[in-house]
Write a protein that holds these residues in place. Structure first.
Motif, PDB file in Angstrom:
ATOM      1  N   GLY A  60      68.304  42.659  58.773  1.00 20.42           N
ATOM      2  CA  GLY A  60      67.629  41.616  58.918  1.00 20.42           C
ATOM      3  C   GLY A  60      67.195  40.896  57.540  1.00 20.42           C
ATOM      4  N   ARG A  61      66.686  39.636  57.654  1.00 23.14           N
ATOM      5  CA  ARG A  61      66.453  39.076  56.406  1.00 23.14           C
ATOM      6  C   ARG A  61      64.985  39.253  55.898  1.00 23.14           C
ATOM      7  NH1 ARG A  61      70.800  35.646  55.417  1.00 23.14           N
ATOM      8  NH2 ARG A  61      72.290  35.262  57.094  1.00 23.14           N
ATOM      9  N   VAL A  62      64.899  39.651  54.680  1.00 24.16           N
ATOM     10  CA  VAL A  62      63.542  40.096  53.962  1.00 24.16           C
ATOM     11  C   VAL A  62      62.874  38.750  53.436  1.00 24.16           C
ATOM     12  CG1 VAL A  62      62.374  41.180  52.165  1.00 24.16           C
ATOM     13  CG2 VAL A  62      64.361  42.299  53.774  1.00 24.16           C
ATOM     14  N   PRO A  63      61.703  38.316  53.745  1.00 22.37           N
ATOM     15  CA  PRO A  63      60.903  37.152  53.277  1.00 22.37           C
ATOM     16  C   PRO A  63      60.779  37.636  51.854  1.00 22.37           C
ATOM     17  CG  PRO A  63      59.772  37.999  55.134  1.00 22.37           C
ATOM     18  CD  PRO A  63      60.986  39.116  54.779  1.00 22.37           C
ATOM     19  N   ALA A  64      60.340  36.435  51.116  1.00 22.64           N
ATOM     20  CA  ALA A  64      60.760  36.547  49.508  1.00 22.64           C
ATOM     21  C   ALA A  64      59.530  37.289  48.875  1.00 22.64           C
ATOM     22  CB  ALA A  64      60.790  35.403  48.912  1.00 22.64           C
ATOM     23  N   ASN A  65      58.352  37.376  49.804  1.00 21.69           N
ATOM     24  CA  ASN A  65      57.333  37.796  49.125  1.00 21.69           C
ATOM     25  C   ASN A  65      56.835  39.383  49.294  1.00 21.69           C
ATOM     26  OD1 ASN A  65      56.579  37.429  51.853  1.00 21.69           O
ATOM     27  ND2 ASN A  65      54.533  37.147  51.834  1.00 21.69           N
ATOM     28  N   LEU A  66      58.006  40.038  50.079  1.00 22.33           N
ATOM     29  CA  LEU A  66      57.627  41.318  50.311  1.00 22.33           C
ATOM     30  C   LEU A  66      58.399  42.258  49.163  1.00 22.33           C
ATOM     31  CD1 LEU A  66      58.271  42.001  54.146  1.00 22.33           C
ATOM     32  CD2 LEU A  66      56.213  41.513  52.967  1.00 22.33           C
ATOM     33  N   PRO A  67      57.465  43.069  48.587  1.00 26.10           N
ATOM     34  CA  PRO A  67      57.928  44.159  47.678  1.00 26.10           C
ATOM     35  C   PRO A  67      59.204  44.710  48.261  1.00 26.10           C
ATOM     36  CG  PRO A  67      55.716  44.013  47.687  1.00 26.10           C
ATOM     37  CD  PRO A  67      56.224  43.366  49.019  1.00 26.10           C
ATOM     38  N   TRP A  68      59.988  45.361  47.467  1.00 26.63           N
ATOM     39  CA  TRP A  68      61.246  46.366  47.910  1.00 26.63           C
ATOM     40  C   TRP A  68      60.838  47.485  48.698  1.00 26.63           C
ATOM     41  CZ3 TRP A  68      65.165  43.540  48.916  1.00 26.63           C
ATOM     42  CH2 TRP A  68      65.794  42.501  48.190  1.00 26.63           C
ATOM     43  N   PRO A  69      59.971  48.162  48.299  1.00 27.46           N
ATOM     44  CA  PRO A  69      59.451  49.285  49.028  1.00 27.46           C
ATOM     45  C   PRO A  69      58.663  49.053  50.394  1.00 27.46           C
ATOM     46  CG  PRO A  69      58.885  49.782  46.687  1.00 27.46           C
ATOM     47  CD  PRO A  69      59.296  48.180  46.753  1.00 27.46           C
ATOM     48  N   VAL A  70      58.029  47.987  50.458  1.00 32.71           N
ATOM     49  CA  VAL A  70      57.579  47.686  51.522  1.00 32.71           C
ATOM     50  C   VAL A  70      58.587  47.195  52.639  1.00 32.71           C
ATOM     51  CG1 VAL A  70      55.987  45.997  52.783  1.00 32.71           C
ATOM     52  CG2 VAL A  70      55.199  47.083  50.638  1.00 32.71           C
ATOM     53  N   ALA A  71      59.446  46.339  52.294  1.00 32.54           N
ATOM     54  CA  ALA A  71      60.619  45.988  52.988  1.00 32.54           C
ATOM     55  C   ALA A  71      61.652  46.993  53.622  1.00 32.54           C
ATOM     56  CB  ALA A  71      61.643  44.906  52.285  1.00 32.54           C
ATOM     57  N   ALA A  72      61.836  47.981  52.887  1.00 33.98           N
ATOM     58  CA  ALA A  72      62.432  49.314  53.399  1.00 33.98           C
ATOM     59  C   ALA A  72      61.891  49.831  54.353  1.00 33.98           C
ATOM     60  CB  ALA A  72      62.818  50.279  52.321  1.00 33.98           C
ATOM     61  N   THR A  73      60.449  49.895  54.532  1.00 34.76           N
ATOM     62  CA  THR A  73      60.037  50.912  55.483  1.00 34.76           C
ATOM     63  C   THR A  73      59.546  50.014  56.611  1.00 34.76           C
ATOM     64  OG1 THR A  73      57.617  50.485  54.601  1.00 34.76           O
ATOM     65  CG2 THR A  73      59.106  52.362  53.643  1.00 34.76           C
ATOM     66  N   VAL A  74      59.650  48.888  56.715  1.00 34.26           N
ATOM     67  CA  VAL A  74      59.005  48.039  57.684  1.00 34.26           C
ATOM     68  C   VAL A  74      59.748  48.241  59.094  1.00 34.26           C
ATOM     69  CG1 VAL A  74      58.709  45.380  58.742  1.00 34.26           C
ATOM     70  CG2 VAL A  74      58.051  46.032  56.614  1.00 34.26           C
ATOM     71  N   CYS A  75      61.105  48.124  59.118  1.00 29.82           N
ATOM     72  CA  CYS A  75      61.882  48.433  60.380  1.00 29.82           C
ATOM     73  C   CYS A  75      61.399  49.471  61.171  1.00 29.82           C
ATOM     74  CB  CYS A  75      63.490  48.249  60.198  1.00 29.82           C
ATOM     75  SG  CYS A  75      64.392  48.526  61.656  1.00 29.82           S
ATOM     76  N   CYS A  76      61.575  50.684  60.487  1.00 28.84           N
ATOM     77  CA  CYS A  76      61.208  52.038  61.039  1.00 28.84           C
ATOM     78  C   CYS A  76      59.880  52.308  61.471  1.00 28.84           C
ATOM     79  CB  CYS A  76      62.016  53.196  60.210  1.00 28.84           C
ATOM     80  SG  CYS A  76      62.327  54.479  61.444  1.00 28.84           S
TER      81      CYS A  76
END
Length: 346
Positions: A133-149
């Motif tokens: 999936g494509r990650v919005p620019a304003n999301l920090p990496w640690p947050v983006a990593a955990t969102v899916c699961c």
């Protein structure tokens, strides 16, 4: 590159940081520089050797986020610099189940990151673009990593499978984990009254902050009577069963007539005794919930980007501490999600 490699199933100490060859993307794939990878209890189950599709040596991790640094052949629509996060598993997009929106049940291509596909406990990983999936620019990496699961699973469980409606009462077991905290928030956002179950006082504050209306602390996980008391003897309309076999019996006893039990976790990979009479006389629905679709991932990323759901990243730790992270998770020391951060590239 550096990666945490599991060469033998068993203890958390079996996760070792090693130097391994850099991967290269194939057809329909991209190479990702991993900036963060969440640690899920699924990883613990995998490490123990309880998931038959995983073979050692293995690189675990299905909650990865990072940037594309190379695009494989015949991979249109993707470019270097794209911000991406992984789905837990792939789907073909073409079978009858996929076309009906049941992508998580696809059998034609159901590969799982950290199982058949090398996962995100590494500086780099390759990924078929069907699993991104494509990650919005304003999301920090640690947050983006955990969102899916976490939130993605909650969206699939609370909305798609549980069909939670405004005014219903929702019980959530294992509520202090990543999926649980996301489910608490999402059920509240959708208008439910939420009763969260946890095994320790230390996690109550996080559940209150997530919006739980009631928190039941039950170290022995014998919470049914208390749940019924807090609903005036009626029971709950929907249960999000994250713990699984250990709490399933209590969850059934806590249900109101016509209730829906959505089973999304089974942490101890155990079995349960089921009294069909209870299901019959209460006309209960027992529903399974598995994985996240691309559409649910996109919805989840947007919910976080818009500030409607707060991510619960408990701590970001160096990749080399993967074994310690597993140990802490197994010993119920964490409310939220631990995230592994690979070392900087030399």
């Amino acid at each position: 590159m550096k990666a945490v490699v599991l060469r033998e199933f068993g203890e958390a100490s079996n996760l070792k940081l090693e130097s391994v060859p850099d991967p290269r993307p194939g057809r329909g794939e991209v190479l990702i520089r991993v900036h963060a990878c969440g640690v899920c209890y699924h990883d613990v189950i995998n490490r123990r050797g309880n998931l038959p599709r995983t073979h050692v040596p293995a690189i675990l991790g299905h909650e990865a986020a990072g940037e594309v640094v190379e695009v494989g052949p015949d991979t249109p629509g993707w470019k270097v610099g794209d911000r991406v996060a992984t789905l837990q598993r792939l789907s073909c997009g073409e079978c009858a189940l996929c076309k009906s929106g049941r992508n998580s049940l696809c059998k034609k291509d159901n590969r799982f990151f950290g199982e058949e596909l090398s996962g995100g406990y590494a500086q780099y990983m390759t990924a078929p673009v069907a699993g991104l999936g494509r990650v919005p620019a304003n999301l920090p990496w640690p947050v983006a990593a955990t969102v899916c699961c976490t939130l993605g699973t909650a969206v699939h469980t609370v909305r798609t499978r549980g069909r939670v409606r405004d005014g219903e009462t929702v019980l959530i077991t294992g509520a202090s984990g990543g999926v649980g905290l996301a489910a608490v928030q999402l059920a509240k956002l959708d208008g439910a009254r939420v009763i969260a179950v946890t095994s320790g006082e230390a996690k109550v504050q996080a559940l209150r902050e997530a919006g739980a209306d009631e928190v039941i602390v039950s170290r022995g996980l014998d919470f049914a009577a208390e749940a019924r008391r807090r609903t005036g003897g009626e029971g709950v309309n929907v249960a999000i069963e994250i713990v699984g076999s250990v709490t399933f019996g209590q969850t059934l006893k806590a249900m109101a007539p016509g209730g829906r039990v959505v089973v999304v976790g089974n942490l101890e990979t155990g079995t349960v005794d089921l009294n069909p009479g209870l299901v019959i006389v209460k006309e209960l629905e027992i529903l399974g919930a598995y994985a996240t679709t691309r559409e649910e991932l996109d919805q989840s990323l947007q919910l976080v980007a818009d500030g409607k759901i707060r991510p619960f990243v408990a701590e970001a730790v160096p990749l080399a501490e993967a074994g310690r992270a597993h140990f802490r998770l197994e010993n119920r020391e964490i409310a939220g999600r631990l995230v592994l951060v690979p070392p900087e590239l030399q």
